[in-house]
Scaffold this active site. Structure first.
Site, PDB file in Angstrom:
ATOM      1  N   TYR A  28       6.813  24.647   5.344  1.00  0.00           N
ATOM      2  CA  TYR A  28       6.736  23.293   5.919  1.00  0.00           C
ATOM      3  C   TYR A  28       7.872  23.078   6.933  1.00  0.00           C
ATOM      4  O   TYR A  28       7.643  22.598   8.049  1.00  0.00           O
ATOM      5  CB  TYR A  28       6.836  22.283   4.774  1.00  0.00           C
ATOM      6  CG  TYR A  28       6.651  20.836   5.157  1.00  0.00           C
ATOM      7  CD1 TYR A  28       5.381  20.301   5.409  1.00  0.00           C
ATOM      8  CD2 TYR A  28       7.749  19.968   5.240  1.00  0.00           C
ATOM      9  CE1 TYR A  28       5.223  18.955   5.728  1.00  0.00           C
ATOM     10  CE2 TYR A  28       7.596  18.631   5.558  1.00  0.00           C
ATOM     11  CZ  TYR A  28       6.326  18.131   5.799  1.00  0.00           C
ATOM     12  OH  TYR A  28       6.164  16.792   6.118  1.00  0.00           O
ATOM     13  N   ASN A  55      14.392  22.320   3.695  1.00  0.00           N
ATOM     14  CA  ASN A  55      14.257  21.781   2.339  1.00  0.00           C
ATOM     15  C   ASN A  55      13.871  22.913   1.392  1.00  0.00           C
ATOM     16  O   ASN A  55      12.953  23.679   1.696  1.00  0.00           O
ATOM     17  CB  ASN A  55      13.170  20.690   2.345  1.00  0.00           C
ATOM     18  CG  ASN A  55      13.328  19.747   1.181  1.00  0.00           C
ATOM     19  OD1 ASN A  55      14.361  19.734   0.510  1.00  0.00           O
ATOM     20  ND2 ASN A  55      12.302  18.970   0.923  1.00  0.00           N
ATOM     21  N   GLY A 108      -1.090  16.859   8.410  1.00  0.00           N
ATOM     22  CA  GLY A 108      -0.103  17.812   7.900  1.00  0.00           C
ATOM     23  C   GLY A 108      -0.338  18.041   6.423  1.00  0.00           C
ATOM     24  O   GLY A 108      -0.891  17.182   5.736  1.00  0.00           O
ATOM     25  N   ASN A 139      -0.846  14.062  13.730  1.00  0.00           N
ATOM     26  CA  ASN A 139      -0.314  13.548  12.457  1.00  0.00           C
ATOM     27  C   ASN A 139      -0.716  14.400  11.259  1.00  0.00           C
ATOM     28  O   ASN A 139       0.034  14.469  10.282  1.00  0.00           O
ATOM     29  CB  ASN A 139      -0.798  12.102  12.258  1.00  0.00           C
ATOM     30  CG  ASN A 139      -0.636  11.659  10.814  1.00  0.00           C
ATOM     31  OD1 ASN A 139       0.453  11.316  10.369  1.00  0.00           O
ATOM     32  ND2 ASN A 139      -1.730  11.717  10.045  1.00  0.00           N
ATOM     33  N   LYS A 149       6.597  26.076  -2.497  1.00  0.00           N
ATOM     34  CA  LYS A 149       7.015  27.167  -3.400  1.00  0.00           C
ATOM     35  C   LYS A 149       8.269  27.771  -2.778  1.00  0.00           C
ATOM     36  O   LYS A 149       8.422  27.730  -1.553  1.00  0.00           O
ATOM     37  CB  LYS A 149       5.959  28.290  -3.471  1.00  0.00           C
ATOM     38  CG  LYS A 149       4.786  28.020  -4.382  1.00  0.00           C
ATOM     39  CD  LYS A 149       5.099  28.463  -5.808  1.00  0.00           C
ATOM     40  CE  LYS A 149       3.887  28.288  -6.700  1.00  0.00           C
ATOM     41  NZ  LYS A 149       3.893  27.208  -7.595  1.00  0.00           N
TER      42      LYS A 149
HETATM   43  P1  NAD Z   1      -1.419  12.691   3.677  1.00  0.00           P
HETATM   44  O1  NAD Z   1      -1.584  13.945   2.888  1.00  0.00           O
HETATM   45  O2  NAD Z   1      -1.549  11.396   2.965  1.00  0.00           O
HETATM   46  O3  NAD Z   1      -2.454  12.683   4.900  1.00  0.00           O
HETATM   47  C1  NAD Z   1      -2.632  13.808   5.728  1.00  0.00           C
HETATM   48  C2  NAD Z   1      -4.037  13.755   6.293  1.00  0.00           C
HETATM   49  O4  NAD Z   1      -4.208  14.935   7.097  1.00  0.00           O
HETATM   50  C3  NAD Z   1      -5.126  13.775   5.218  1.00  0.00           C
HETATM   51  O5  NAD Z   1      -6.071  12.763   5.439  1.00  0.00           O
HETATM   52  C4  NAD Z   1      -5.727  15.157   5.358  1.00  0.00           C
HETATM   53  O6  NAD Z   1      -7.109  15.226   4.993  1.00  0.00           O
HETATM   54  C5  NAD Z   1      -5.520  15.437   6.844  1.00  0.00           C
HETATM   55  N1  NAD Z   1      -5.618  16.866   7.136  1.00  0.00           N
HETATM   56  C6  NAD Z   1      -5.056  17.878   6.431  1.00  0.00           C
HETATM   57  N2  NAD Z   1      -5.444  19.058   6.942  1.00  0.00           N
HETATM   58  C7  NAD Z   1      -6.251  18.783   7.998  1.00  0.00           C
HETATM   59  C8  NAD Z   1      -6.985  19.595   8.901  1.00  0.00           C
HETATM   60  N3  NAD Z   1      -6.946  20.937   8.832  1.00  0.00           N
HETATM   61  N4  NAD Z   1      -7.726  18.984   9.856  1.00  0.00           N
HETATM   62  C9  NAD Z   1      -7.782  17.645   9.924  1.00  0.00           C
HETATM   63  N5  NAD Z   1      -7.127  16.824   9.077  1.00  0.00           N
HETATM   64  C10 NAD Z   1      -6.373  17.394   8.114  1.00  0.00           C
HETATM   65  O7  NAD Z   1       0.011  12.828   4.392  1.00  0.00           O
HETATM   66  P2  NAD Z   1       1.021  11.687   4.923  1.00  0.00           P
HETATM   67  O8  NAD Z   1       2.045  11.475   3.874  1.00  0.00           O
HETATM   68  O9  NAD Z   1       0.249  10.538   5.438  1.00  0.00           O
HETATM   69  O10 NAD Z   1       1.729  12.473   6.120  1.00  0.00           O
HETATM   70  C11 NAD Z   1       1.248  12.429   7.451  1.00  0.00           C
HETATM   71  C12 NAD Z   1       2.152  13.278   8.320  1.00  0.00           C
HETATM   72  O11 NAD Z   1       3.514  12.825   8.201  1.00  0.00           O
HETATM   73  C13 NAD Z   1       2.162  14.746   7.926  1.00  0.00           C
HETATM   74  O12 NAD Z   1       2.258  15.545   9.087  1.00  0.00           O
HETATM   75  C14 NAD Z   1       3.436  14.872   7.106  1.00  0.00           C
HETATM   76  O13 NAD Z   1       3.933  16.187   7.120  1.00  0.00           O
HETATM   77  C15 NAD Z   1       4.337  13.919   7.854  1.00  0.00           C
HETATM   78  N6  NAD Z   1       5.472  13.425   7.060  1.00  0.00           N
HETATM   79  C16 NAD Z   1       5.270  12.689   5.932  1.00  0.00           C
HETATM   80  C17 NAD Z   1       6.383  12.236   5.209  1.00  0.00           C
HETATM   81  C18 NAD Z   1       6.225  11.405   3.955  1.00  0.00           C
HETATM   82  O14 NAD Z   1       7.249  11.026   3.360  1.00  0.00           O
HETATM   83  N7  NAD Z   1       5.007  11.073   3.530  1.00  0.00           N
HETATM   84  C19 NAD Z   1       7.673  12.545   5.646  1.00  0.00           C
HETATM   85  C20 NAD Z   1       7.827  13.305   6.792  1.00  0.00           C
HETATM   86  C21 NAD Z   1       6.725  13.718   7.503  1.00  0.00           C
END
Ligand code: NAD
Length: 460
Positions: free
Chosen positions: A366, A360, A301, A299, A306
């Site tokens: 990304y 996007n 990410g 999960n 940019k």
């Molecule tokens: P978020 O930024 O709230 O949480 C991501 C978490 O990943 C954070 O706690 C961060 O500390 C952790 N993280 C980052 N780098 C890390 C590393 N190197 N090692 C360990 N942990 C690490 O993001 P979110 O909105 O909860 O998104 C979660 C996932 O869902 C991501 O992969 C994101 O790309 C994907 N996603 C989110 C959305 C959205 O609308 N929020 C849409 C599509 C996909």
């Protein structure tokens, strides 16, 4: 989760204004609540004489105590449920293009009777099982039908399509239950291809009703990025469903990570997943605390947005290494033939994104990383199947999180409304889909990408 516009549109005045101006009118979505689950409502199972999986569908649905009424006639009969919770069409008997009128004849007169937040499920025959050109053409047509109907349905109703092999219809049990339940409130217009190749740890399909079972009981799940956002909700939902959870996040998120681990009664591992030894440390921690690892949820990410021309090498590299390379290396470790970690029933779920499907602007890094995850699940699915394991991805659309809250107002509003349900999804919507794919009973779904996006127009 109800956003401000949605609240306004739900008022008498707001409803009047939005209707007159032709603005989007987001319906209420009935989401699963473990404390207060809705009754599933009666199921209307429409079928034809030559359909191949009606008996199995009936058994899957009836096992949970849900009343199932089978119908074959275009004209509704008085004994049919007046307001079904779900309308299921076994379309496996359609083997000629001319028979596609069955979709119109059987569902047309009934679709309006569906209750608010009801579910339509179309069940077809996989292309590999179609013996004639007519059958292959007709079965592929079901996808267009499903996508169009998803755009017509109102009041939070959804429709999805599954292709089920006639030889192994019970592999569809957990999928059918997920797609007719309130856990799939933000999944609509999607197609899943089931196979009979992977096996489940359970020989029997899990027994419903969904609200009362713990489908992940006796499984050990690892969730990366679990300190906050979607990852924290996945950890909570996996624990709700009975899993023991190892929660992982970077050391500087340690306090929040510890909170999640405490909340779910699991263990925390402070770890940057891009570290060289991360795969080994994850396996060692899971084995140390729980003796094994059954479910891996990639999960974590990041975004570093940019345009390509302005993007630094550091911004490109950071996104690729967290979102894609780390997931790839960890998964490779899990299926390493010299010391395999994932056994029968093992599950890998990657978090892709609709940006990985559609691309996007400002997100070349990304989108590349999220498309790569789809490549990962496609390429590894046969290896996983050999072990009785699966590897799948989810592709969330616009999800209400602090990340999307920070978007400029108009971009955020466009993101929320550009889908058939006219609203953003919630972390819970994503977590429900992840836990469905992690279910030991979901062995028939492998190498697939499930969009959790309310049928977003982006990349559709
Ligand atoms: P978020 O930024 O709230 O949480 C991501 C978490 O990943 C954070 O706690 C961060 O500390 C952790 N993280 C980052 N780098 C890390 C590393 N190197 N090692 C360990 N942990 C690490 O993001 P979110 O909105 O909860 O998104 C979660 C996932 O869902 C991501 O992969 C994101 O790309 C994907 N996603 C989110 C959305 C959205 O609308 N929020 C849409 C599509 C996909």
């Amino acid at each position: 989760m109800v956003d401000r516009y949605q609240r306004f549109a739900a008022t008498g005045f707001g409803g009047f204004v939005t209707k007159r101006l032709g603005l989007p009118r987001p319906p209420h979505l009935y989401r699963h609540s473990p404390e207060n689950p809705r009754s599933p409502g009666p199921v209307l199972l429409a079928t034809t004489e030559d359909a191949t999986v009606t008996g199995a569908l009936h058994a899957i649905l009836a096992e949970g105590g849900t009343p199932v009424h089978t119908c074959t006639s275009p004209d509704p009969t008085p004994d049919e449920p007046q307001e079904p919770g779900s309308l299921i069409l076994d379309a496996t008997g359609i083997t000629e293009t001319t028979q596609l009128c069955t979709l119109h004849r059987l569902l047309g007169p009934r679709v309006r009777s569906l209750r608010a937040g009801g579910r339509v499920l179309v069940v077809g025959t996989p292309a590999t099982d179609c013996r004639t050109l007519g059958a292959a053409v007709a079965q592929r047509s079901l996808e267009g039908f499903t996508r169009a109907l998803a755009k017509e349905l109102r009041m939070g109703a959804t429709v999805n399509l599954i292709y089920v092999p006639a030889q192994a219809p019970t592999t569809a049990a957990s999928t059918v239950r997920f797609l007719v339940s309130d856990r799939s409130a933000y999944v609509s217009g999607q197609t899943l291809h089931l196979s009979e190749t992977t096996q489940s740890t359970n020989t029997e399909p899990p027994t419903p009703p969904i609200a009362e079972v713990a489908p992940l009981a006796d499984t050990v799940a690892v969730v990366t990025g679990a300190a906050r956002g979607i990852g924290a909700t996945i950890a909570e939902t996996a624990a709700r469903d009975g899993a023991q959870v190892l929660c992982i996040d970077v050391p500087h998120a340690g306090a929040h990570l510890a909170d999640t681990a405490t909340r779910v009664g699991g263990q925390a591992l402070e770890l940057d997943i891009t570290e060289d030894d991360a795969p080994q440390r994850i396996v060692a921690a899971a084995r140390h605390h729980f003796g094994r690892l059954d479910v891996m949820v990639h999960n974590a990410g990041i975004t570093r947005d940019k345009t390509l021309a302005r993007m630094s090498a550091q911004q490109w590299d950071a996104v690729l290494s967290v979102n894609l390379l780390a997931a790839q290396r960890i998964t490779e470790r899990l299926v390493d033939p010299t010391d395999p970690v994932l056994g029968p029933g093992g599950r890998v779920v990657c978090t892709s994104s609709i940006s990985g499907i559609a691309g996007n602007a400002g997100q070349t890094n990304y989108s590349t990383s999220k498309a790569g995850l789809i490549g990962l699940v496609t390429a590894l699915a046969p290896t996983a199947a050999e072990r009785g394991a699966t590897v799948n991805a989810i592709a969330p659309g616009f999800i209400e999180t602090p990340m999307t809250e920070a978007m400029p107002l108009l971009v955020r509003e466009a993101g929320r409304r550009m889908n058939s349900l006219r609203q953003g999804g919630t972390p819970q919507d994503v977590a429900e889909a992840v836990c469905y794919l992690a279910d030991p009973g979901t062995g028939g779904v492998n190498g697939q990408v499930l969009r959790v996006c309310g049928q977003s127009l982006i990349g559709a």
